[in-house]
Write a protein that holds these residues in place. Sequence first.
Motif, PDB file in Angstrom:
ATOM      1  N   ALA A 167       4.219  19.795  11.048  1.00 16.17           N
ATOM      2  CA  ALA A 167       3.865  18.794   9.846  1.00 16.17           C
ATOM      3  C   ALA A 167       3.318  17.715  10.065  1.00 16.17           C
ATOM      4  O   ALA A 167       2.081  17.367   9.702  1.00 16.17           O
ATOM      5  N   ALA A 168       3.620  16.875  11.065  1.00 21.28           N
ATOM      6  CA  ALA A 168       3.169  15.680  11.313  1.00 21.28           C
ATOM      7  C   ALA A 168       1.771  15.802  12.256  1.00 21.28           C
ATOM      8  O   ALA A 168       0.584  15.036  12.050  1.00 21.28           O
ATOM      9  N   PHE A 169       1.692  16.969  12.867  1.00 23.51           N
ATOM     10  CA  PHE A 169       0.604  17.242  13.666  1.00 23.51           C
ATOM     11  C   PHE A 169       0.452  18.636  13.623  1.00 23.51           C
ATOM     12  O   PHE A 169       1.446  19.404  12.884  1.00 23.51           O
ATOM     13  N   ARG A 199       7.158   9.750   6.471  1.00 26.87           N
ATOM     14  CA  ARG A 199       6.885  10.847   7.336  1.00 26.87           C
ATOM     15  C   ARG A 199       7.181  10.534   8.717  1.00 26.87           C
ATOM     16  O   ARG A 199       7.795  11.400   9.379  1.00 26.87           O
ATOM     17  N   ILE A 200       6.885   9.268   9.157  1.00 28.09           N
ATOM     18  CA  ILE A 200       7.446   8.888  10.441  1.00 28.09           C
ATOM     19  C   ILE A 200       9.032   9.142  10.657  1.00 28.09           C
ATOM     20  O   ILE A 200       9.633   9.540  11.566  1.00 28.09           O
ATOM     21  N   ARG A 213      -6.856  12.660   4.660  1.00 29.64           N
ATOM     22  CA  ARG A 213      -7.424  11.665   3.461  1.00 29.64           C
ATOM     23  C   ARG A 213      -8.481  11.898   2.956  1.00 29.64           C
ATOM     24  O   ARG A 213      -9.258  11.080   2.195  1.00 29.64           O
ATOM     25  N   GLY A 257      -0.059   4.108   1.200  1.00 29.31           N
ATOM     26  CA  GLY A 257       0.037   4.700   2.477  1.00 29.31           C
ATOM     27  C   GLY A 257       1.066   4.202   3.393  1.00 29.31           C
ATOM     28  O   GLY A 257       1.731   4.969   4.281  1.00 29.31           O
ATOM     29  N   MET A 258       1.291   2.940   3.438  1.00 26.63           N
ATOM     30  CA  MET A 258       2.506   2.226   4.460  1.00 26.63           C
ATOM     31  C   MET A 258       3.712   2.980   4.039  1.00 26.63           C
ATOM     32  O   MET A 258       4.347   3.503   4.975  1.00 26.63           O
ATOM     33  N   ALA A 304      -3.328   4.280   9.188  1.00 29.48           N
ATOM     34  CA  ALA A 304      -3.232   2.802   9.018  1.00 29.48           C
ATOM     35  C   ALA A 304      -4.651   2.147   8.828  1.00 29.48           C
ATOM     36  O   ALA A 304      -4.791   1.285   7.805  1.00 29.48           O
ATOM     37  N   ARG A 325      -2.964   9.856  15.211  1.00 33.22           N
ATOM     38  CA  ARG A 325      -3.155   9.821  13.745  1.00 33.22           C
ATOM     39  C   ARG A 325      -2.657   8.986  12.766  1.00 33.22           C
ATOM     40  O   ARG A 325      -3.251   8.576  11.754  1.00 33.22           O
ATOM     41  N   GLU A 326      -1.601   8.635  13.242  1.00 30.14           N
ATOM     42  CA  GLU A 326      -0.748   7.491  12.423  1.00 30.14           C
ATOM     43  C   GLU A 326      -1.629   6.108  12.462  1.00 30.14           C
ATOM     44  O   GLU A 326      -1.746   5.385  11.549  1.00 30.14           O
ATOM     45  N   ASP A 336       7.495   0.804  12.514  1.00 26.88           N
ATOM     46  CA  ASP A 336       6.839   1.596  13.246  1.00 26.88           C
ATOM     47  C   ASP A 336       5.602   1.686  12.444  1.00 26.88           C
ATOM     48  O   ASP A 336       4.590   1.183  13.092  1.00 26.88           O
ATOM     49  N   GLU A 370       4.101   5.883   2.143  1.00 28.15           N
ATOM     50  CA  GLU A 370       4.273   7.055   2.745  1.00 28.15           C
ATOM     51  C   GLU A 370       4.153   7.659   4.298  1.00 28.15           C
ATOM     52  O   GLU A 370       5.108   8.440   4.420  1.00 28.15           O
ATOM     53  N   PRO A 405      -0.322  12.657  17.356  1.00 24.60           N
ATOM     54  CA  PRO A 405       0.438  12.041  16.223  1.00 24.60           C
ATOM     55  C   PRO A 405       0.225  10.535  16.223  1.00 24.60           C
ATOM     56  O   PRO A 405       0.077  10.022  14.989  1.00 24.60           O
ATOM     57  N   SER A 457       0.864  -1.143   0.042  1.00 24.73           N
ATOM     58  CA  SER A 457       0.038  -0.015   0.176  1.00 24.73           C
ATOM     59  C   SER A 457       0.808   1.053   0.032  1.00 24.73           C
ATOM     60  O   SER A 457       1.767   1.289   0.889  1.00 24.73           O
ATOM     61  N   GLN A 479       3.948  -1.910  12.393  1.00 26.65           N
ATOM     62  CA  GLN A 479       3.308  -2.633  13.510  1.00 26.65           C
ATOM     63  C   GLN A 479       2.007  -1.878  13.829  1.00 26.65           C
ATOM     64  O   GLN A 479       0.948  -2.611  14.024  1.00 26.65           O
ATOM     65  N   LEU A 480       1.928  -0.656  13.344  1.00 24.38           N
ATOM     66  CA  LEU A 480       0.424   0.022  13.399  1.00 24.38           C
ATOM     67  C   LEU A 480      -0.728  -0.762  12.354  1.00 24.38           C
ATOM     68  O   LEU A 480      -1.694  -0.880  12.934  1.00 24.38           O
ATOM     69  N   ARG A 481       0.078  -1.018  11.412  1.00 25.50           N
ATOM     70  CA  ARG A 481      -0.909  -1.596  10.359  1.00 25.50           C
ATOM     71  C   ARG A 481      -1.276  -3.059  10.733  1.00 25.50           C
ATOM     72  O   ARG A 481      -2.213  -3.683  10.420  1.00 25.50           O
ATOM     73  N   ASP A 517      -5.774   3.101   5.327  1.00 23.36           N
ATOM     74  CA  ASP A 517      -4.973   2.070   4.192  1.00 23.36           C
ATOM     75  C   ASP A 517      -5.502   0.690   4.391  1.00 23.36           C
ATOM     76  O   ASP A 517      -5.882  -0.076   3.320  1.00 23.36           O
ATOM     77  N   SER A 518      -6.188   0.310   5.375  1.00 19.96           N
ATOM     78  CA  SER A 518      -6.901  -0.976   5.794  1.00 19.96           C
ATOM     79  C   SER A 518      -8.086  -1.044   5.060  1.00 19.96           C
ATOM     80  O   SER A 518      -9.054  -1.849   5.374  1.00 19.96           O
TER      81      SER A 518
END
Lengths: 350, 313, 514, 297
Positions: free
Chosen positions: B219-221, B19-20, D199, B12-13, D176, D171-172, B261, B15, D168, B10, B264-266, D179-180
């Motif tokens: 940027a991240a937040f 970003r992380i 998104r 998104g992953m 995720a 948010r991540e 990171d 990307e 944050p 994906s 693992q979130l996904r 994306d799923s």
Amino acid sequence: MRFERREHPSTTLNLLAPLGAVLAALIVAGLLIAIAGANVFEAYGLILKGAFGSRLGFSETLTRATPLILTGLAAAVAFRARLWNIGAEGQFYVGALAVAAFGMIPAVAGLPAPLAIVLCLGVGAVAGMILLLLPLGLRLKFGVDEVVTSLLLNFIAVLFVSMMIEGAMKDPLAFGWPQSVPVPDNAVLPKLMARTRLHAGLLIALAMAVAVWWLQARTVFGMRARAAGLSPRAAAFAGVPLGRTLVAVACLSGGLAGLAGAIEVMGVKGYVTTDLSPSYGYSGIVIAMLANLNPIGVIGAALFSAVMFVGADSMSRALGIPSYIADVTVALSLLTMLVALFLTQYRISR
Amino acid sequence: MSLLFDILSSVGMWEAVLRIATPLIFGTLGVLLCERVGVLNLGIEGIMTFGAMVGWLTVYSGGNLWLGLLAAAAGGALFGLLHGVLTALLGLSQHVTGLGITLFASSFSYFVFRLAVPTASSPPTVEPFRAYPVPVLSEIPFLGPVLFNQTAPTYLALGLVAVLAYVLYRTPLGLAIRMTGENPHAVDAQGIDPIRLRIGTIMAGSALMGVGGAFLTLAAFNSFFPTMVQGRGWICVALVVFALWQPGRALLGALLFAFFDAFQLRLQTVVDGVPYQLFLMLPYVLSIVALIVMARRARVPQALMQPYRRGER
Amino acid sequence: MTRVLELEHITKRFGTVTANEDVSLHLEQGEIVALLGENGAGKTTLMSILFGHYTADVGTVRVNGAELPPGKSRAAIRAGVGMVHQHFALAPNLSVLENVMTGTEPLWKLRSDRAAGRAKLLELSQRFGLAVDPEARIADLSVGECQRVEILKALYNDAEVLILDEPTAVLTAQEAESLFATLREMAAKGLSLIFISHKLHEVMSASDRVVVLRAGKVVAERATKATSKEELAELMVGRAVKRPERPPARPGAVLLEAVDVTLGGKGGASLLGISFKLHAGETLGIIGVSGNGQTTLAGLVSGLYPPDGGALLVKGQTPARHDVPHAIAAGIGRIPEDRNVEGTIGDMSTWENAVLERIWSPEFSSRGVVKRAASKAATEAILRDYDVRGATVDGRIRLLSGGNMQKLILGRVLTAGPDILVAAQPSRGLDEGAIAGVHERLLDARGRGAGVLLISEDLDEVIALSDRIRAIVGGRLSPAIPAERANAQLLGLMMAGDWSAAEQIEAEAPPHEI
Amino acid sequence: APVKVAGIHASPVENAWNSVLHAAMVAADAEGAIEYSFSEGVSGTDYPRAMREYAEAGNVLIVGESYAVEREARTVAADYPDTAFLMGSSGEASGDNFGVYGTWNWEAAYLGGMLAGAMTKTGTVGSVGAIPIPEVNMLINGFAAGVKAVNPEAKHLVSFIGTFFDPPKAREAGLAQIDSGADILFGERIGTADAAQERGIKAIGSLIDYTPRYPKTVFANALWSFRPLLNAALADAASGNPVGKNYTPLSLMKDGGSDISYVEAEVPAEAVAKMLEVRAAIMAGEFEVPRNFDEPA
Ligand SMILES: Nc1ncnc2c1ncn2[C@@H]1O[C@H](COP(=O)(O)OP(=O)(O)OP(=O)(O)O)[C@@H](O)[C@H]1O
Ligand SMILES: Nc1ncnc2c1ncn2[C@@H]1O[C@H](COP(=O)(O)OP(=O)(O)OP(=O)(O)O)[C@@H](O)[C@H]1O
Ligand SMILES: [Mg+2]
Ligand SMILES: [Mg+2]
């Protein structure tokens, strides 16, 4: 500008420098307090009052100093042998967790209190040791820098604690909140003052400081550990078994940090959570340095840090200024104290 | 298996990985600079916090985003100066000074933030950096959106890797920096003042750390709040060892860490019955494993953590 | 002649110590001046002032007539002064070229011109006969090569005045020889040099003029042609110094025996099957070019590393365990090669340094607790008996000069009355007076029946002290020759690995049993 | 004179939950009803000390959260019988002066779930939570039940970020989930909606009204209000009634402690109608939203 080492630091300077440091820290903190819109002198008074001015303040200061003495000793012992243990925070947590786990054994609750307490303290210390032996092992075997590994292990340890207190060790009676089952009543440290949190752990910490001092200043082990730290090659030439000495140092250091966790959970909280330690492990490192790695000095440095924190925290509540001022004041006084200590050892010349 | 494939394929992953990784890249380059000149900087955690706060506050009070980054850099440099004076000039213990600075910088940031934004129901926000798709390039399938649809600071971070590598290996200044990290006596003997060089380099490195922190709020937040750096600084310290003190590998390390990171979130969203803490531990455990693998090859700057005082034997 | 350098009325104090007092010194173009003085006489301090590393309290430095601003190394370098420090100032992880080029270009230049740097370096190395590989990592070089890099570094900065602080302290005789040949050539090409040395023969052979410093003051200045070793030694120490004579040996039983020992070098050269015997009451000298296994051999006998193969017998027996405490308990006394790195721990006190290696003995501890009073008393006795100056029992040992540190080490080793004494480079870096003292102690030990294993790169020392001499070459030991038959040429052959003459001598006159 | 009330917040007051308390007390202070002082970011170790200090400073009511310090908080209350405590807690009240309350806006979450279930196009929705404690679980389970009620086929993803305040990270986690396949996110934690906004999908907020902060993104919120709780406790304290009771019912929808808010224009009318029907039933006590404290799968 150059610095020359004073071979014989003067006594007056040794006394004046820390005073100057506190003064400097208070002036800077005072500036911030003034910016926050409060009366600076009132604030100073409230810091003193908060730390000593009442039964509550006094007992709280000593309660907070207790774990700091132990983690300070843990760092001092390790740093003396140039074992850079930045992992006291993690060792603190596994020490605490081990006590709670040990308390879950049904037979423990049936033991006489003194025995249960001693066993629990021992279990906590051993857990701390194990956590430090890991990075030491990696250093001795693979040459991995222990600064980084012991630091990383802090996060792993806290996550592990989190996993256990949400899993196998979760207290079924804690309404689902992630916390461990409480330590059995017979392993709770007796209180030193009624209606306060001050507990017998303080006496253990003080005794440990004396014991560590004796070990370092008077025994063969202490001398060898220092030699190994100052110059591994010369120590090896003099027949100091480097590996074994470092392992012993790691056991002592990790054990003290683990003990700090055990005592905190047995004396103050009663069960383990992931916010058991407001950075006691990291603060211990700074405290050890303030004490010049001297175990007796650690007591003073820990008390100093506790006074600053408890006093400033209470002051912030009384004046309604952001409570973060407490940490700011502690951090400032630690930094100024470091500089002051430096100035007692060096003189500035052209 | 197909789950893994879904995650890994994906956009998104990937990307997210970049970003992380961005704050880690800034932070790691910052630590790398400091260590190359012989100074451990455990102040990073606090310096990133301060950068995050100052950068955000600048934008919140009307400055533009780039001014925010600049302010974060300046704030970082200021703490770098403090660290430099304490460690390079006075030769105080680098661990302790660093931890002291972390303690000070973070609580100071919270204090200032609370004074500036006395009370708010949810964290006040600023309009953050938005993704900037690079014309043409961002249209490449897969790689385009991953690499070329990021925020400006991410591009800056990637560019900095190259710049830093160039400076370190191709310029006289870089040589002097590396030399100071190896043997400050040697630079002194060549007529360069290692103490000033150290202080300057620590300031530059700390400025990068500050920018890394500001990335989180700009940027991240889009808002600042206490404890938001969450150990990212410490990770950078580990990444530098992993990177063998080389900028290119630092990038690699940051990406790898960010990969785990993001992964693992996904993974968490699709795998059941495994305590989430295990996933969170993964990056730290893998860092340690990587350190073990790298240890034999590591060429630690020889003067790292060695104070240098002129005229002392 | 033009005067390239002038130091006038330099005074420098460190706290209560006066390192230099009203020192004036000058240097003509193309001249080689030797600066001579005891340990701690103030030589390094004076040169550091000249180089802008220290600032003088009083006095001026002029180069080519222009006064140098005090305390600025950069200015000294620009004025054409180059310095080769007593302890190398090199970065081991960087290449030769990088070490040489550091600081030679403007810091803010956008690109370092390595090609030009390499060309200049190679040109210099060719012109002055100092061969180096610009891309080699310093860590991979021998000390001799490092020395060359140090000199090239100075030349690269277009030095016209070159200062060398004890350049030969760590070099072998051959390396020193060739270094001085180079220096003379440099002088002939117009460079002016000052070098510091404790070795009088070097001073005599290489310099045009000698300046002697004692206790921070210039006590004499001589044209080299018009003086002698003896005079210089006396000027330096303030009294006549004579190295002690070696009385005839009265060898006894075999105390130490190596039987075909192999040992993988721990960071040094390996030992490849060495055998020797050491008798009571004799000194066995081991000569050799550094890097041939001396350090490993000393480490073996000192108990640091057990043999991989073969056996090391102490008084006929293999020790129960091969480690330092057992070695010491078995009667082995150890004088380490590097007193600063191995012999002492700078930040520990004198008494701790004195007893650490025997802290396990009942004399200094019981049940793991240090007997502090006894330890300090014993240290007090060493300070007194071995005339260790400037030391206090509780003071940090870092503050001692090399000579006094060495006396303390001798004291702690010899008061234990060892039967076997391993002395590695015992007088390295020491001044004449100190050397005489060390030699006397070694001879005393031999005289009371100890076997002395002397490992040294200083041929004069080995010839003067040893009864038998072996060379170590590539981890192997040559046959032994009696000291009476030794001469520079023969020893040179032995060190080069040509052992035919030595074998013959051993065959025709076995110096008691081998 | 206004009564002295102290707030002790374990998180910074920006944390949504604390901000609800904080805002209620700041407002009461502004109205002159109370004199409010507070501490924030108080760790478990410092929490009992803060309670004691405020008690000794003469506060009449101390408001906070005892989740992490249940035992010690009760010990403190016992030591200061003249001070009233009102604590967010999963446990029971204790003594005369230790009252508790829960954050029971799960009914509103259920209603939000109904909207989400009707609106999802991918058939996948997601929830991002802090730590699986009962009150968080209840909320996410409520949301999931609402989704299932209108769309039994829908898939529901759950992530926990392992901490209470790390936007944050939330948010991540949200990204995720997107994306799923998720196209509507329930943000138990702040930060989730940022992912949705980025998104261009929709999100539902919890506790406070996030719509102004994320216009066009957050179309509904499961609101919770603290003022009824505060007022009730203040009234009890003033009239000398024991405060040692459970105030949680005041969190319920029918008592005005919680409710759903939504943006009319962004939700299909039929979905709204169905949802409002259920809301009315809840208000009337005819329908009970299942209360499930278990960790959502
Ligand atoms: N950095 C210093 N700090 C304090 N005192 C110093 C320092 N350097 C030198 N000294 C003092 O200056 C005196 C001269 O030292 P210096 O190093 O110049 O001797 P030296 O002649 O080079 O000796 P050596 O032949 O042993 O190298 C010493 O006795 C010492 O007391
Ligand atoms: N920091 C210091 N403070 C005071 N005196 C010092 C200091 N460092 C060195 N000295 C003095 O400087 C003198 C020379 O020291 P140095 O280290 O050069 O010894 P050395 O005899 O040259 O030994 P080496 O064999 O290493 O050349 C000694 O007399 C010593 O006491
Ligand atoms: Mg010298
Ligand atoms: Mg010397």
